[in-house]
Scaffold this motif. Structure first.
Motif, PDB file in Angstrom:
ATOM      1  N   VAL A   1     -42.838  16.244  77.823  1.00  0.00           N
ATOM      2  CA  VAL A   1     -43.097  14.818  78.055  1.00  0.00           C
ATOM      3  C   VAL A   1     -41.809  14.010  77.910  1.00  0.00           C
ATOM      4  CG1 VAL A   1     -44.288  12.796  77.132  1.00  0.00           C
ATOM      5  CG2 VAL A   1     -45.534  14.945  77.423  1.00  0.00           C
ATOM      6  N   TRP A   2     -41.010  14.323  76.896  1.00  0.00           N
ATOM      7  CA  TRP A   2     -39.738  13.604  76.735  1.00  0.00           C
ATOM      8  C   TRP A   2     -38.809  13.850  77.917  1.00  0.00           C
ATOM      9  CZ3 TRP A   2     -39.084   9.688  73.729  1.00  0.00           C
ATOM     10  CH2 TRP A   2     -39.801   9.587  72.537  1.00  0.00           C
ATOM     11  N   ILE A   3     -38.814  15.072  78.426  1.00  0.00           N
ATOM     12  CA  ILE A   3     -38.001  15.355  79.607  1.00  0.00           C
ATOM     13  C   ILE A   3     -38.513  14.564  80.798  1.00  0.00           C
ATOM     14  CG2 ILE A   3     -37.375  17.162  81.264  1.00  0.00           C
ATOM     15  CD1 ILE A   3     -37.335  19.119  78.879  1.00  0.00           C
ATOM     16  N   ALA A   4     -39.840  14.429  80.900  1.00  0.00           N
ATOM     17  CA  ALA A   4     -40.420  13.630  81.985  1.00  0.00           C
ATOM     18  C   ALA A   4     -39.954  12.182  81.899  1.00  0.00           C
ATOM     19  CB  ALA A   4     -41.947  13.702  81.933  1.00  0.00           C
ATOM     20  N   MET A   5     -39.898  11.624  80.684  1.00  0.00           N
ATOM     21  CA  MET A   5     -39.431  10.249  80.532  1.00  0.00           C
ATOM     22  C   MET A   5     -37.982  10.115  80.997  1.00  0.00           C
ATOM     23  SD  MET A   5     -39.222   7.741  77.192  1.00  0.00           S
ATOM     24  CE  MET A   5     -37.562   8.258  76.779  1.00  0.00           C
ATOM     25  N   ALA A   6     -37.158  11.103  80.645  1.00  0.00           N
ATOM     26  CA  ALA A   6     -35.762  11.067  81.077  1.00  0.00           C
ATOM     27  C   ALA A   6     -35.652  11.164  82.592  1.00  0.00           C
ATOM     28  CB  ALA A   6     -34.988  12.207  80.416  1.00  0.00           C
ATOM     29  N   LEU A   7     -36.507  11.986  83.199  1.00  0.00           N
ATOM     30  CA  LEU A   7     -36.485  12.104  84.662  1.00  0.00           C
ATOM     31  C   LEU A   7     -36.937  10.815  85.334  1.00  0.00           C
ATOM     32  CD1 LEU A   7     -37.916  15.694  85.278  1.00  0.00           C
ATOM     33  CD2 LEU A   7     -35.538  14.966  85.122  1.00  0.00           C
ATOM     34  N   ALA A   8     -37.941  10.148  84.750  1.00  0.00           N
ATOM     35  CA  ALA A   8     -38.446   8.901  85.323  1.00  0.00           C
ATOM     36  C   ALA A   8     -37.381   7.813  85.333  1.00  0.00           C
ATOM     37  CB  ALA A   8     -39.681   8.425  84.555  1.00  0.00           C
ATOM     38  N   GLN A   9     -36.408   7.937  84.457  1.00  0.00           N
ATOM     39  CA  GLN A   9     -35.328   6.955  84.390  1.00  0.00           C
ATOM     40  C   GLN A   9     -34.444   7.009  85.634  1.00  0.00           C
ATOM     41  OE1 GLN A   9     -33.523   7.049  80.531  1.00  0.00           O
ATOM     42  NE2 GLN A   9     -31.825   5.701  81.111  1.00  0.00           N
ATOM     43  N   GLN A  10     -34.406   8.189  86.288  1.00  0.00           N
ATOM     44  CA  GLN A  10     -33.678   8.398  87.546  1.00  0.00           C
ATOM     45  C   GLN A  10     -32.218   7.932  87.457  1.00  0.00           C
ATOM     46  OE1 GLN A  10     -36.211   6.565  90.583  1.00  0.00           O
ATOM     47  NE2 GLN A  10     -37.189   8.529  90.952  1.00  0.00           N
ATOM     48  N   THR A  11     -31.510   8.480  86.494  1.00  0.00           N
ATOM     49  CA  THR A  11     -30.100   8.145  86.326  1.00  0.00           C
ATOM     50  C   THR A  11     -29.225   9.159  87.059  1.00  0.00           C
ATOM     51  OG1 THR A  11     -30.042   9.445  84.291  1.00  0.00           O
ATOM     52  CG2 THR A  11     -30.481   7.083  84.076  1.00  0.00           C
ATOM     53  N   ASP A  12     -27.966   8.775  87.272  1.00  0.00           N
ATOM     54  CA  ASP A  12     -27.009   9.691  87.886  1.00  0.00           C
ATOM     55  C   ASP A  12     -26.494  10.729  86.901  1.00  0.00           C
ATOM     56  OD1 ASP A  12     -27.157   8.492  90.353  1.00  0.00           O
ATOM     57  OD2 ASP A  12     -25.435   7.191  90.033  1.00  0.00           O
ATOM     58  N   VAL A  13     -26.546  10.401  85.610  1.00  0.00           N
ATOM     59  CA  VAL A  13     -26.085  11.306  84.553  1.00  0.00           C
ATOM     60  C   VAL A  13     -27.245  11.550  83.597  1.00  0.00           C
ATOM     61  CG1 VAL A  13     -24.321  11.735  82.801  1.00  0.00           C
ATOM     62  CG2 VAL A  13     -23.870  10.085  84.636  1.00  0.00           C
ATOM     63  N   LEU A  14     -27.466  12.806  83.230  1.00  0.00           N
ATOM     64  CA  LEU A  14     -28.534  13.135  82.293  1.00  0.00           C
ATOM     65  C   LEU A  14     -27.965  14.025  81.198  1.00  0.00           C
ATOM     66  CD1 LEU A  14     -31.500  12.869  81.566  1.00  0.00           C
ATOM     67  CD2 LEU A  14     -32.005  14.783  83.098  1.00  0.00           C
ATOM     68  N   LEU A  15     -28.019  13.528  79.958  1.00  0.00           N
ATOM     69  CA  LEU A  15     -27.548  14.264  78.792  1.00  0.00           C
ATOM     70  C   LEU A  15     -28.750  14.765  78.005  1.00  0.00           C
ATOM     71  CD1 LEU A  15     -24.816  11.731  77.526  1.00  0.00           C
ATOM     72  CD2 LEU A  15     -24.600  13.473  79.306  1.00  0.00           C
ATOM     73  N   LEU A  16     -28.745  16.040  77.660  1.00  0.00           N
ATOM     74  CA  LEU A  16     -29.891  16.627  76.958  1.00  0.00           C
ATOM     75  C   LEU A  16     -29.393  17.452  75.779  1.00  0.00           C
ATOM     76  CD1 LEU A  16     -30.355  17.326  80.364  1.00  0.00           C
ATOM     77  CD2 LEU A  16     -32.665  17.175  79.467  1.00  0.00           C
ATOM     78  N   ASP A  17     -29.929  17.136  74.598  1.00  0.00           N
ATOM     79  CA  ASP A  17     -29.554  17.857  73.390  1.00  0.00           C
ATOM     80  C   ASP A  17     -30.628  18.896  73.076  1.00  0.00           C
ATOM     81  OD1 ASP A  17     -28.393  18.712  71.082  1.00  0.00           O
ATOM     82  OD2 ASP A  17     -28.340  16.760  70.092  1.00  0.00           O
TER      83      ASP A  17
END
Length: 273
Positions: free
Chosen positions: A151-167
């Protein structure tokens, strides 16, 4: 981040209180590619990611987004360009999956902006991509650790940014869902040109999925480049204090790390790389 965008750290010194975690580190993230950061616990991986996400201000040096100090840019502008999945995100109590994923659209709205069809589509695509559409109406509090992570990854994807940082995006996930998530990030990179920067603990997954591998040790950059060049038995020993054999992965040709422990290994291989 398409290939004409840039994200880099220049001589950053990072820490908490009196403790310095990362010291005088330089790193240029390749635009439009997948970068994996690896290293032992407490080597500074997450601290570096926080500084690149504008959550931690360097004591010296700077983080540059398109050549501009990211800590001097407006918050909303950064949020439209750069998304972050932290290591231990916390959801508001009682929030549903769909509501949490919808919050990824916040940076795209001004004070008076209305929710649009484009927002609906972005949320629906993120839910589908992470296999969480079926639980969209459930409370996040009710979910398993693996479900929450998706779900958290889905929220990050919904943001639709050019850069995605994942810890550590594969934390709490079983093997099948680890591969699903990394395949998803690969699709995002290939289809949209999104730059992915992720901290991973699994060296073999990092070698398989990353175009660019960053190895950290003791708050410094030990090596960076093509996984086939960086990930060697010497690197594993220097970064993790672990003897290993590194062979070509029979499926991909990428490096495959075989740890050498005290048991279940022929005696003649103990201590040999």
């Amino acid at each position: 981040m398409t290939a004409d965008r840039s994200l880099e750290a220049r001589g950053v010194r990072l820490g908490y209180g009196d403790r310095v975690i990362v010291d005088e580190l330089d790193l240029t993230v390749p635009g439009g590619r997948i970068t994996a950061i690896v290293g032992a616990n407490a080597c500074g991986k997450s601290t570096l990611l926080k500084s690149m996400a504008r959550l931690l201000t360097p004591r010296s040096g700077s983080v540059l987004l398109d050549g501009k100090d990211i800590h001097r840019l407006p918050t909303k502008r950064v949020a439209r360009d750069l998304g972050l999945l932290p290591q231990s995100p916390i959801a508001p109590e009682g929030i549903t999956v769909s509501d949490l994923v919808s919050r990824g659209r916040t940076p795209h709205h001004g004070p008076l902006a209305r929710w649009t069809r484009a927002d609906d589509e972005a949320v629906a695509q993120a839910l589908d991509a992470t296999d969480t559409a079926a639980i969209a109406d459930r409370s996040v509090d009710e979910l398993s650790g693996g479900q929450r992570q998706r779900v958290w990854i889905a929220m990050a994807l919904a943001q639709q940014t050019d850069v995605l940082l994942l810890d550590e995006p594969t934390t709490f996930l079983d093997v099948s869902h680890q591969i699903d998530v990394l395949d998803l990030l690969t699709d995002l990179n290939r289809d949209r040109g999104t730059t992915i920067v992720m901290v991973l603990h699994d060296l073999n997954l990092a070698a398989r999925y990353a175009d660019y591998l960053v190895a950290m040790a003791g708050g410094h950059l030990y090596g960076a480049g093509d996984p086939g060049v960086v990930l060697t038995a010497e690197t594993v020993r220097a970064v993790f204090g672990l003897d290993s054999r590194v062979i070509p992965d029979p499926l991909t040709g990428r490096p495959l790390v075989l740890p050498i422990g005290r048991h279940h290994v022929p005696a003649e291989l103990i201590g040999r790389a």
